[in-house]
Design an enzyme around this catalytic site. Structure first.
Site, PDB file in Angstrom:
ATOM      1  CB  ILE A  77      -0.977  -0.234   1.277  1.00 16.71           C
ATOM      2  CG1 ILE A  77      -0.204  -0.107   2.669  1.00 16.71           C
ATOM      3  CG2 ILE A  77      -1.992  -1.026   0.989  1.00 16.71           C
ATOM      4  CD1 ILE A  77      -1.179   0.029   3.686  1.00 16.71           C
ATOM      5  CG  ASP A  78      -0.154   4.487  -2.488  1.00 17.24           C
ATOM      6  OD1 ASP A  78       0.426   3.865  -3.247  1.00 17.24           O
ATOM      7  OD2 ASP A  78      -1.112   5.095  -2.980  1.00 17.24           O
ATOM      8  CE  LYS A  79       6.829   9.006   3.219  1.00 21.96           C
ATOM      9  NZ  LYS A  79       7.708   9.944   2.667  1.00 21.96           N
TER      10      LYS A  79
END
Length: 357
Positions: free
Chosen positions: A160-162
Protein backbone atom coordinates in the site's frame (compact mmCIF):
# COMPACT_ATOMS: atom_id res chain seq x y z
CA UNK A 1 -5.35 -9.93 -15.76
CA UNK A 2 -3.35 -8.54 -12.88
CA UNK A 3 -0.22 -6.66 -12.02
CA UNK A 4 1.44 -4.53 -9.36
CA UNK A 5 -1.16 -2.87 -7.16
CA UNK A 6 -1.86 -0.01 -5.14
CA UNK A 7 -1.44 -2.79 -3.88
CA UNK A 8 0.07 -5.97 -5.00
CA UNK A 9 2.90 -7.64 -6.83
CA UNK A 10 1.49 -9.70 -9.64
CA UNK A 11 3.70 -12.61 -8.84
CA UNK A 12 6.40 -13.28 -6.33
CA UNK A 13 10.09 -12.73 -6.98
CA UNK A 14 11.66 -16.16 -7.08
CA UNK A 15 15.21 -17.35 -7.55
CA UNK A 16 16.11 -19.15 -10.75
CA UNK A 17 18.63 -21.96 -10.87
CA UNK A 18 21.31 -19.43 -11.66
CA UNK A 19 20.40 -17.63 -8.41
CA UNK A 20 19.40 -14.55 -10.42
CA UNK A 21 16.27 -12.80 -9.20
CA UNK A 22 13.41 -12.97 -11.69
CA UNK A 23 9.92 -11.56 -11.92
CA UNK A 24 7.37 -14.10 -13.08
CA UNK A 25 3.98 -13.28 -14.49
CA UNK A 26 1.04 -15.32 -15.74
CA UNK A 27 -1.73 -13.77 -17.81
CA UNK A 28 -4.88 -15.33 -19.23
CA UNK A 29 -5.94 -13.32 -22.27
CA UNK A 30 -9.53 -12.09 -22.35
CA UNK A 31 -11.94 -13.90 -24.67
CA UNK A 32 -12.66 -10.66 -26.50
CA UNK A 33 -9.02 -9.77 -27.17
CA UNK A 34 -8.20 -8.79 -30.75
CA UNK A 35 -5.06 -10.02 -32.51
CA UNK A 36 -2.08 -7.99 -31.29
CA UNK A 37 1.70 -8.40 -31.18
CA UNK A 38 2.66 -9.91 -27.86
CA UNK A 39 5.36 -7.31 -27.15
CA UNK A 40 2.81 -4.51 -27.55
CA UNK A 41 0.19 -6.46 -25.58
CA UNK A 42 2.57 -6.97 -22.65
CA UNK A 43 3.91 -3.43 -22.83
CA UNK A 44 0.39 -2.16 -22.09
CA UNK A 45 -0.11 -4.55 -19.20
CA UNK A 46 3.17 -4.87 -17.31
CA UNK A 47 3.71 -1.73 -15.28
CA UNK A 48 7.26 -0.45 -15.19
CA UNK A 49 8.49 -2.94 -17.82
CA UNK A 50 9.79 -1.47 -21.08
CA UNK A 51 8.94 -2.92 -24.48
CA UNK A 52 12.66 -3.39 -25.11
CA UNK A 53 12.93 -5.56 -21.99
CA UNK A 54 9.95 -7.61 -23.14
CA UNK A 55 11.52 -8.11 -26.58
CA UNK A 56 14.80 -9.22 -25.02
CA UNK A 57 12.89 -11.71 -22.86
CA UNK A 58 11.24 -13.12 -26.00
CA UNK A 59 14.60 -13.38 -27.78
CA UNK A 60 15.93 -15.30 -24.76
CA UNK A 61 13.07 -17.78 -24.84
CA UNK A 62 11.51 -16.44 -21.63
CA UNK A 63 7.98 -15.81 -22.92
CA UNK A 64 5.66 -18.78 -23.25
CA UNK A 65 2.20 -19.02 -24.80
CA UNK A 66 0.23 -22.17 -24.04
CA UNK A 67 3.47 -23.80 -22.92
CA UNK A 68 5.55 -22.94 -26.01
CA UNK A 69 8.15 -20.19 -26.45
CA UNK A 70 7.21 -17.33 -28.78
CA UNK A 71 8.96 -14.36 -30.37
CA UNK A 72 8.04 -10.67 -30.13
CA UNK A 73 5.94 -10.74 -33.29
CA UNK A 74 3.62 -13.49 -32.07
CA UNK A 75 -0.01 -12.37 -32.32
CA UNK A 76 -1.93 -12.80 -29.07
CA UNK A 77 -5.19 -14.75 -29.41
CA UNK A 78 -8.25 -14.85 -27.13
CA UNK A 79 -7.85 -17.17 -24.09
CA UNK A 80 -4.08 -17.58 -24.61
CA UNK A 81 -2.19 -18.54 -21.45
CA UNK A 82 0.94 -16.36 -21.27
CA UNK A 83 3.85 -16.89 -18.88
CA UNK A 84 6.78 -14.45 -18.66
CA UNK A 85 10.08 -14.50 -16.81
CA UNK A 86 11.90 -11.17 -16.63
CA UNK A 87 15.25 -10.38 -15.00
CA UNK A 88 14.67 -8.62 -11.70
CA UNK A 89 16.23 -5.37 -10.61
CA UNK A 90 19.79 -5.40 -9.32
CA UNK A 91 20.27 -3.46 -6.13
CA UNK A 92 23.62 -2.07 -5.12
CA UNK A 93 22.91 -1.96 -1.42
CA UNK A 94 22.46 -4.41 1.39
CA UNK A 95 19.13 -4.79 3.13
CA UNK A 96 19.82 -3.60 6.67
CA UNK A 97 17.60 -4.99 9.44
CA UNK A 98 16.32 -2.10 11.57
CA UNK A 99 14.66 -2.28 14.97
CA UNK A 100 11.59 -0.29 13.94
CA UNK A 101 8.35 -0.87 15.87
CA UNK A 102 5.62 -2.43 13.74
CA UNK A 103 2.08 -3.36 14.68
CA UNK A 104 1.82 -7.13 14.14
CA UNK A 105 -1.82 -8.18 14.50
CA UNK A 106 -1.28 -11.86 13.65
CA UNK A 107 1.66 -14.21 13.16
CA UNK A 108 2.25 -17.93 12.78
CA UNK A 109 4.86 -20.09 11.05
CA UNK A 110 3.64 -19.07 7.59
CA UNK A 111 2.28 -15.53 7.60
CA UNK A 112 2.44 -12.18 9.36
CA UNK A 113 -0.34 -9.60 9.20
CA UNK A 114 0.84 -6.04 9.87
CA UNK A 115 -1.15 -2.87 10.45
CA UNK A 116 1.12 -0.35 8.67
CA UNK A 117 1.18 3.20 9.92
CA UNK A 118 0.87 6.11 7.51
CA UNK A 119 4.20 7.59 6.44
CA UNK A 120 6.07 4.28 6.29
CA UNK A 121 7.32 3.14 2.89
CA UNK A 122 6.70 -0.58 2.31
CA UNK A 123 9.96 -1.58 0.62
CA UNK A 124 13.35 0.05 -0.10
CA UNK A 125 13.81 1.90 -3.36
CA UNK A 126 15.87 4.78 -4.62
CA UNK A 127 15.51 7.55 -2.06
CA UNK A 128 14.13 5.23 0.62
CA UNK A 129 16.82 2.71 1.53
CA UNK A 130 16.02 2.64 5.25
CA UNK A 131 13.12 3.06 7.62
CA UNK A 132 10.82 0.89 5.50
CA UNK A 133 8.50 -1.90 6.51
CA UNK A 134 10.87 -4.35 4.85
CA UNK A 135 13.78 -3.10 7.00
CA UNK A 136 11.61 -3.69 10.05
CA UNK A 137 10.61 -7.16 8.82
CA UNK A 138 14.26 -8.02 8.17
CA UNK A 139 14.99 -7.28 11.84
CA UNK A 140 11.94 -9.21 13.03
CA UNK A 141 12.73 -12.25 10.87
CA UNK A 142 16.51 -12.37 11.19
CA UNK A 143 17.81 -15.71 12.33
CA UNK A 144 14.77 -17.59 11.03
CA UNK A 145 15.59 -20.40 8.63
CA UNK A 146 13.38 -19.20 5.79
CA UNK A 147 14.53 -15.57 5.85
CA UNK A 148 16.67 -14.54 2.86
CA UNK A 149 18.58 -11.33 3.73
CA UNK A 150 19.43 -10.81 0.05
CA UNK A 151 15.76 -10.54 -0.94
CA UNK A 152 14.87 -6.86 -1.18
CA UNK A 153 11.17 -7.65 -0.70
CA UNK A 154 11.13 -10.60 1.71
CA UNK A 155 7.66 -12.10 1.89
CA UNK A 156 5.87 -9.22 0.15
CA UNK A 157 2.96 -10.16 -2.09
CA UNK A 158 1.19 -6.78 -2.09
CA UNK A 159 1.75 -3.24 -0.88
CA UNK A 160 0.00 0.00 0.00
CA UNK A 161 1.14 3.57 -0.55
CA UNK A 162 3.48 5.33 1.85
CA UNK A 163 0.75 7.64 3.15
CA UNK A 164 -1.97 5.01 3.24
CA UNK A 165 -2.37 3.14 6.51
CA UNK A 166 -3.70 -0.35 7.12
CA UNK A 167 -3.38 -4.09 6.78
CA UNK A 168 -0.79 -6.08 4.84
CA UNK A 169 -0.08 -9.81 4.80
CA UNK A 170 3.53 -11.01 4.53
CA UNK A 171 4.64 -14.57 3.74
CA UNK A 172 7.25 -16.14 6.00
CA UNK A 173 8.36 -18.88 3.62
CA UNK A 174 8.51 -19.60 -0.09
CA UNK A 175 5.48 -21.91 -0.18
CA UNK A 176 3.34 -19.31 1.58
CA UNK A 177 4.62 -16.59 -0.75
CA UNK A 178 3.69 -18.53 -3.88
CA UNK A 179 0.26 -19.45 -2.48
CA UNK A 180 -0.60 -15.90 -1.40
CA UNK A 181 0.68 -14.45 -4.69
CA UNK A 182 -1.74 -16.72 -6.54
CA UNK A 183 -4.62 -15.59 -4.33
CA UNK A 184 -3.89 -11.97 -5.21
CA UNK A 185 -3.39 -12.89 -8.86
CA UNK A 186 -6.83 -14.51 -9.09
CA UNK A 187 -8.57 -11.78 -7.03
CA UNK A 188 -9.67 -14.13 -4.23
CA UNK A 189 -8.28 -11.88 -1.48
CA UNK A 190 -10.96 -9.65 0.03
CA UNK A 191 -9.67 -6.13 0.75
CA UNK A 192 -11.79 -3.22 1.88
CA UNK A 193 -10.62 0.35 2.39
CA UNK A 194 -12.24 3.34 4.03
CA UNK A 195 -11.71 6.77 2.52
CA UNK A 196 -12.85 10.28 3.35
CA UNK A 197 -13.58 12.01 0.05
CA UNK A 198 -14.75 15.38 -1.15
CA UNK A 199 -18.42 15.81 -2.05
CA UNK A 200 -21.75 14.10 -1.54
CA UNK A 201 -23.02 11.20 -3.64
CA UNK A 202 -26.38 10.93 -5.38
CA UNK A 203 -26.36 7.16 -4.91
CA UNK A 204 -25.43 4.93 -1.96
CA UNK A 205 -23.11 2.66 -3.93
CA UNK A 206 -21.52 2.27 -7.32
CA UNK A 207 -18.68 0.88 -9.40
CA UNK A 208 -15.89 2.68 -11.22
CA UNK A 209 -14.18 0.97 -14.16
CA UNK A 210 -11.41 2.16 -16.42
CA UNK A 211 -7.82 1.43 -17.31
CA UNK A 212 -5.12 2.89 -15.08
CA UNK A 213 -1.67 3.75 -16.41
CA UNK A 214 1.15 6.22 -15.89
CA UNK A 215 0.29 9.86 -16.42
CA UNK A 216 2.19 10.78 -19.61
CA UNK A 217 2.81 14.28 -18.22
CA UNK A 218 3.79 13.24 -14.69
CA UNK A 219 5.42 9.82 -14.20
CA UNK A 220 4.83 9.99 -10.43
CA UNK A 221 1.07 9.90 -10.82
CA UNK A 222 -1.43 7.67 -12.58
CA UNK A 223 -4.25 8.48 -15.00
CA UNK A 224 -7.52 6.91 -16.07
CA UNK A 225 -7.93 5.78 -19.68
CA UNK A 226 -10.98 4.36 -21.52
CA UNK A 227 -11.08 0.58 -21.56
CA UNK A 228 -11.14 0.54 -25.36
CA UNK A 229 -8.01 2.71 -25.58
CA UNK A 230 -5.65 -0.19 -24.92
CA UNK A 231 -3.63 2.12 -22.62
CA UNK A 232 -2.98 1.11 -19.04
CA UNK A 233 -4.45 -1.88 -17.25
CA UNK A 234 -8.09 -2.71 -16.46
CA UNK A 235 -9.22 -1.71 -12.98
CA UNK A 236 -12.49 -2.06 -11.06
CA UNK A 237 -13.41 -0.39 -7.76
CA UNK A 238 -16.72 -0.87 -5.94
CA UNK A 239 -17.72 1.79 -3.42
CA UNK A 240 -20.41 2.16 -0.74
CA UNK A 241 -21.25 5.40 1.05
CA UNK A 242 -20.98 4.85 4.82
CA UNK A 243 -21.71 8.39 6.07
CA UNK A 244 -22.54 11.72 4.49
CA UNK A 245 -21.19 14.90 6.06
CA UNK A 246 -22.40 17.40 3.47
CA UNK A 247 -19.18 18.61 1.89
CA UNK A 248 -17.34 15.31 2.40
CA UNK A 249 -18.34 11.64 2.62
CA UNK A 250 -16.94 8.54 4.26
CA UNK A 251 -16.92 5.62 1.80
CA UNK A 252 -15.87 1.99 1.76
CA UNK A 253 -14.01 0.75 -1.32
CA UNK A 254 -13.69 -2.87 -2.37
CA UNK A 255 -10.97 -3.65 -4.89
CA UNK A 256 -11.60 -6.13 -7.66
CA UNK A 257 -8.16 -5.37 -9.11
CA UNK A 258 -5.09 -3.86 -7.49
CA UNK A 259 -3.55 -1.13 -9.62
CA UNK A 260 -1.18 1.55 -8.43
CA UNK A 261 -3.19 4.41 -6.81
CA UNK A 262 -6.39 2.68 -7.96
CA UNK A 263 -8.80 4.08 -5.36
CA UNK A 264 -7.29 7.55 -5.57
CA UNK A 265 -7.51 7.68 -9.38
CA UNK A 266 -10.96 6.11 -9.65
CA UNK A 267 -12.60 8.36 -7.06
CA UNK A 268 -11.00 11.45 -8.56
CA UNK A 269 -12.42 10.40 -11.94
CA UNK A 270 -15.98 10.68 -10.54
CA UNK A 271 -15.22 14.07 -8.92
CA UNK A 272 -14.68 12.71 -5.40
CA UNK A 273 -10.92 13.00 -4.79
CA UNK A 274 -9.62 11.80 -1.45
CA UNK A 275 -9.50 14.41 1.29
CA UNK A 276 -6.01 15.99 1.43
CA UNK A 277 -4.61 13.92 -1.44
CA UNK A 278 -1.83 16.19 -2.67
CA UNK A 279 -1.21 14.13 -5.83
CA UNK A 280 -4.78 14.07 -7.11
CA UNK A 281 -6.06 17.49 -6.06
CA UNK A 282 -7.73 16.70 -2.77
CA UNK A 283 -5.50 19.03 -0.77
CA UNK A 284 -7.56 22.08 -1.75
CA UNK A 285 -10.92 23.38 -0.58
CA UNK A 286 -13.13 21.70 -3.19
CA UNK A 287 -16.60 21.88 -1.58
CA UNK A 288 -18.32 24.30 0.76
CA UNK A 289 -18.59 28.00 1.37
CA UNK A 290 -16.25 30.94 0.99
CA UNK A 291 -16.55 31.92 4.66
CA UNK A 292 -13.24 32.41 6.46
CA UNK A 293 -14.27 30.22 9.42
CA UNK A 294 -15.05 27.32 7.10
CA UNK A 295 -11.73 27.75 5.33
CA UNK A 296 -9.93 27.66 8.70
CA UNK A 297 -11.87 24.56 9.67
CA UNK A 298 -10.75 22.72 6.51
CA UNK A 299 -7.15 23.89 6.94
CA UNK A 300 -7.23 22.62 10.53
CA UNK A 301 -8.43 19.23 9.25
CA UNK A 302 -5.57 19.17 6.75
CA UNK A 303 -3.11 19.87 9.57
CA UNK A 304 -4.51 17.06 11.70
CA UNK A 305 -4.50 14.66 8.73
CA UNK A 306 -1.41 15.57 6.65
CA UNK A 307 -1.97 12.81 4.08
CA UNK A 308 -4.64 11.31 1.88
CA UNK A 309 -7.54 9.99 3.98
CA UNK A 310 -7.25 6.31 3.04
CA UNK A 311 -7.01 3.26 5.30
CA UNK A 312 -6.79 -0.44 4.35
CA UNK A 313 -9.30 -1.51 6.98
CA UNK A 314 -10.12 -5.18 6.34
CA UNK A 315 -8.22 -8.11 4.86
CA UNK A 316 -9.44 -11.65 4.26
CA UNK A 317 -7.54 -14.53 2.65
CA UNK A 318 -7.07 -18.29 2.82
CA UNK A 319 -4.27 -19.48 5.04
CA UNK A 320 -1.61 -20.76 2.60
CA UNK A 321 -1.13 -24.03 4.49
CA UNK A 322 -4.42 -24.89 6.21
CA UNK A 323 -6.86 -23.28 3.77
CA UNK A 324 -8.69 -21.66 6.69
CA UNK A 325 -10.27 -18.29 5.97
CA UNK A 326 -8.48 -15.60 8.00
CA UNK A 327 -10.26 -12.27 8.46
CA UNK A 328 -8.79 -9.13 10.00
CA UNK A 329 -10.17 -5.68 10.72
CA UNK A 330 -8.31 -2.57 11.87
CA UNK A 331 -9.64 0.62 13.40
CA UNK A 332 -9.14 3.92 11.62
CA UNK A 333 -5.87 5.49 12.79
CA UNK A 334 -6.17 8.44 15.18
CA UNK A 335 -5.43 11.14 12.59
CA UNK A 336 -8.13 9.98 10.21
CA UNK A 337 -10.58 9.18 13.01
CA UNK A 338 -10.21 12.66 14.50
CA UNK A 339 -10.97 14.36 11.20
CA UNK A 340 -13.95 12.08 10.52
CA UNK A 341 -15.33 12.95 13.96
CA UNK A 342 -14.89 16.66 13.33
CA UNK A 343 -16.95 16.43 10.14
CA UNK A 344 -19.49 14.18 11.85
CA UNK A 345 -19.97 16.69 14.67
CA UNK A 346 -20.83 19.47 12.26
CA UNK A 347 -23.10 17.21 10.27
CA UNK A 348 -25.01 16.00 13.34
CA UNK A 349 -25.36 19.56 14.58
CA UNK A 350 -27.22 20.29 11.35
CA UNK A 351 -25.10 23.35 10.65
CA UNK A 352 -23.43 24.65 7.54
CA UNK A 353 -19.84 25.29 8.52
CA UNK A 354 -18.88 28.93 8.44
CA UNK A 355 -22.43 30.13 7.78
CA UNK A 356 -23.70 29.40 11.32
CA UNK A 357 -20.59 30.23 13.32
Amino acid sequence: MTENTEDFFEDDDLESKSEEKTERYHITVDKGQSLERIDKFLDNRLEGVSRNKIQKAADSGCIFVNGKTVKSNYKVHPSDEISIMLPGEHYEFELIPEDIPIDIVYEDDDVIVVNKKAGMVVHPAHGNFSGTLVNALAYHLKGQNNFDPSDIRPGLVHRIDKNTSGLLVIAKNEAAKVNLAKQFFYHTVNRRYQALVWGDFKEDFGTVEGNIGRNPRDRKSMSLFPKESGIGKPAITHYTVLERFGYVSLVECKLETGRTHQIRVHLKSINHPLFNDDVYGGDRLLRGTTFAKYKRFVENCFEKLPRQALHAKTLEFKHPKTGEILSFDSALPSDMQEVVEKWRAYSLAGRTIGESE
